[in-house]
Design a protein around this motif. Structure first.
Motif, PDB file in Angstrom:
ATOM      1  N   UNK A 265      28.945 -22.736   2.919  1.00 37.38           N
ATOM      2  CA  UNK A 265      27.507 -22.479   2.976  1.00 37.38           C
ATOM      3  C   UNK A 265      26.682 -23.527   2.243  1.00 37.38           C
ATOM      4  N   UNK A 266      27.313 -24.278   1.348  1.00 43.50           N
ATOM      5  CA  UNK A 266      26.603 -25.378   0.683  1.00 43.50           C
ATOM      6  C   UNK A 266      26.966 -26.730   1.294  1.00 43.50           C
ATOM      7  N   UNK A 267      27.722 -26.713   2.395  1.00 40.60           N
ATOM      8  CA  UNK A 267      28.083 -27.973   3.058  1.00 40.60           C
ATOM      9  C   UNK A 267      26.889 -28.520   3.827  1.00 40.60           C
ATOM     10  N   UNK A 268      27.021 -29.767   4.271  1.00 41.50           N
ATOM     11  CA  UNK A 268      25.935 -30.439   5.001  1.00 41.50           C
ATOM     12  C   UNK A 268      26.163 -30.428   6.508  1.00 41.50           C
ATOM     13  N   UNK A 269      26.840 -29.391   7.006  1.00 40.97           N
ATOM     14  CA  UNK A 269      27.025 -29.294   8.454  1.00 40.97           C
ATOM     15  C   UNK A 269      25.697 -29.053   9.156  1.00 40.97           C
TER      16      UNK A 269
ATOM     17  N   UNK B 109      19.990 -31.038   4.107  1.00 38.21           N
ATOM     18  CA  UNK B 109      20.001 -29.803   3.342  1.00 38.21           C
ATOM     19  C   UNK B 109      21.237 -28.984   3.703  1.00 38.21           C
ATOM     20  N   UNK B 110      21.671 -28.084   2.824  1.00 39.83           N
ATOM     21  CA  UNK B 110      22.889 -27.316   3.067  1.00 39.83           C
ATOM     22  C   UNK B 110      22.712 -26.207   4.106  1.00 39.83           C
ATOM     23  N   UNK B 111      23.833 -25.685   4.569  1.00 39.08           N
ATOM     24  CA  UNK B 111      23.844 -24.661   5.607  1.00 39.08           C
ATOM     25  C   UNK B 111      23.036 -23.429   5.202  1.00 39.08           C
TER      26      UNK B 111
ATOM     27  N   UNK C 197      37.510 -31.315  20.573  1.00 37.04           N
ATOM     28  CA  UNK C 197      36.677 -31.672  19.416  1.00 37.04           C
ATOM     29  C   UNK C 197      36.079 -30.389  18.876  1.00 37.04           C
ATOM     30  N   UNK C 198      35.923 -30.335  17.557  1.00 34.47           N
ATOM     31  CA  UNK C 198      35.323 -29.139  16.954  1.00 34.47           C
ATOM     32  C   UNK C 198      34.497 -29.564  15.755  1.00 34.47           C
ATOM     33  N   UNK C 199      33.288 -28.995  15.670  1.00 33.34           N
ATOM     34  CA  UNK C 199      32.289 -29.570  14.772  1.00 33.34           C
ATOM     35  C   UNK C 199      32.389 -29.161  13.312  1.00 33.34           C
ATOM     36  N   UNK C 200      32.804 -27.917  13.007  1.00 31.72           N
ATOM     37  CA  UNK C 200      32.587 -27.405  11.652  1.00 31.72           C
ATOM     38  C   UNK C 200      33.335 -28.198  10.591  1.00 31.72           C
TER      39      UNK C 200
ATOM     40  N   UNK D 154      34.561 -32.454   4.560  1.00 27.62           N
ATOM     41  CA  UNK D 154      33.917 -33.157   5.654  1.00 27.62           C
ATOM     42  C   UNK D 154      32.549 -33.696   5.270  1.00 27.62           C
ATOM     43  N   UNK D 155      32.031 -33.253   4.121  1.00 27.53           N
ATOM     44  CA  UNK D 155      30.734 -33.712   3.660  1.00 27.53           C
ATOM     45  C   UNK D 155      30.784 -35.178   3.204  1.00 27.53           C
TER      46      UNK D 155
END
Length: 247
Positions: free
Chosen positions: A32-36, A203-205, A190-193, A243-244
């Motif tokens: 939830x704090x990642x930059x996805x 900003x974070x998720x 391919x998968x995005x998360x 991944x960030x």
């Protein structure tokens, strides 16, 4: 850069829903704090190499319940040919279908969900239901099937025995990873998360997906989550998503 391998350390927080003492949220702070962010139309190659323009809208969307299907139907009936490329086909041949197990979903048509507008469509590229929301000043999560606006957030429930004869509901909020799709998750091209290409948001998720998280948790639950996310970001021993980008 390649998709990161799963199994990395994550930090979770558990707290009681301020609006319901019998519900406890268990939230993945690392996710939830990642930059996805969704990169549809901005480099997303699609989950299948055979349908790169469709993003993750290749197979159609399964409905979570009858209310989900009915909400989508009401929006579908408002769509015009100028907004929905497959308008005539959707009304003539149907916009829903059942899968092999008899579950209702949006119809797949020409390699994508029937609500998918092609890149060359004058009414706008992407989901016609999403475009309708933007055209009418609505939140996209109020016009699309649940699975479409929740992904790649994942909400799971389980009953927990306190040990004294009483139970509570644990609601987990986290990342919808490949394994969440079952055996078919490994077949996605391919998968995005967990892909570095999609971890580019400023900003974070928990900030960018505030509307979706509030719909999943309620206003009070989201407020508590945001507080814990801020603490996690400020802490010296937090566990960032691999991944960030390095920050």
């Amino acid at each position: 850069m390649p998709e990161v391998e799963l199994g990395f350390p994550r930090t979770y927080v558990e707290f009681t829903n301020p609006a319901d003492p019998d519900e406890v949220f268990r939230c993945d702070l690392t996710w939830l704090t990642s930059r996805w962010t969704c990169i549809f139309g901005q480099g997303c190659p699609g989950i299948y190499a055979t349908s790169p323009e469709a993003g993750c809208c290749t197979l159609g969307a399964h409905f979570s319940d009858d209310d989900d299907a009915e909400r989508t139907r009401l929006v579908m009936e408002q769509l015009t040919p100028a907004q929905w490329e497959n308008h005539d086909e959707g009304h003539r041949g149907g916009w829903t279908e059942t899968d092999d197990e008899g579950d209702l979903k949006t119809r797949a048509y020409r390699g994508a969900c029937i609500f998918h507008n092609s890149r060359d469509f004058a009414g706008g590229y992407g989901c016609a239901l999403h475009g309708y929301a933007l055209d009418h000043g609505l939140k996209p999560h109020t016009t699309k099937p649940d699975v479409c606006w929740q992904l790649p957030l994942r909400r799971q429930f389980r009953d927990v025995d306190r040990g004294d004869g009483t139970t509570y509901t644990e609601t987990q909020i986290g990342e919808y990873t490949r394994p969440g799709w079952g055996p078919g998750g490994t077949d996605l091209d391919w998968y995005c998360s967990s892909n570095t290409e999609a971890h580019i948001a400023p900003e974070p998720v928990y900030v960018t997906n505030r509307d979706e998280l509030t719909a999943l948790m309620g206003e009070a639950g989201y407020a508590e989550l945001a507080r814990y996310c801020r603490q996690h970001e400020q802490g010296g021993a937090n566990t960032p998503h691999p991944a960030d980008p390095l920050r």
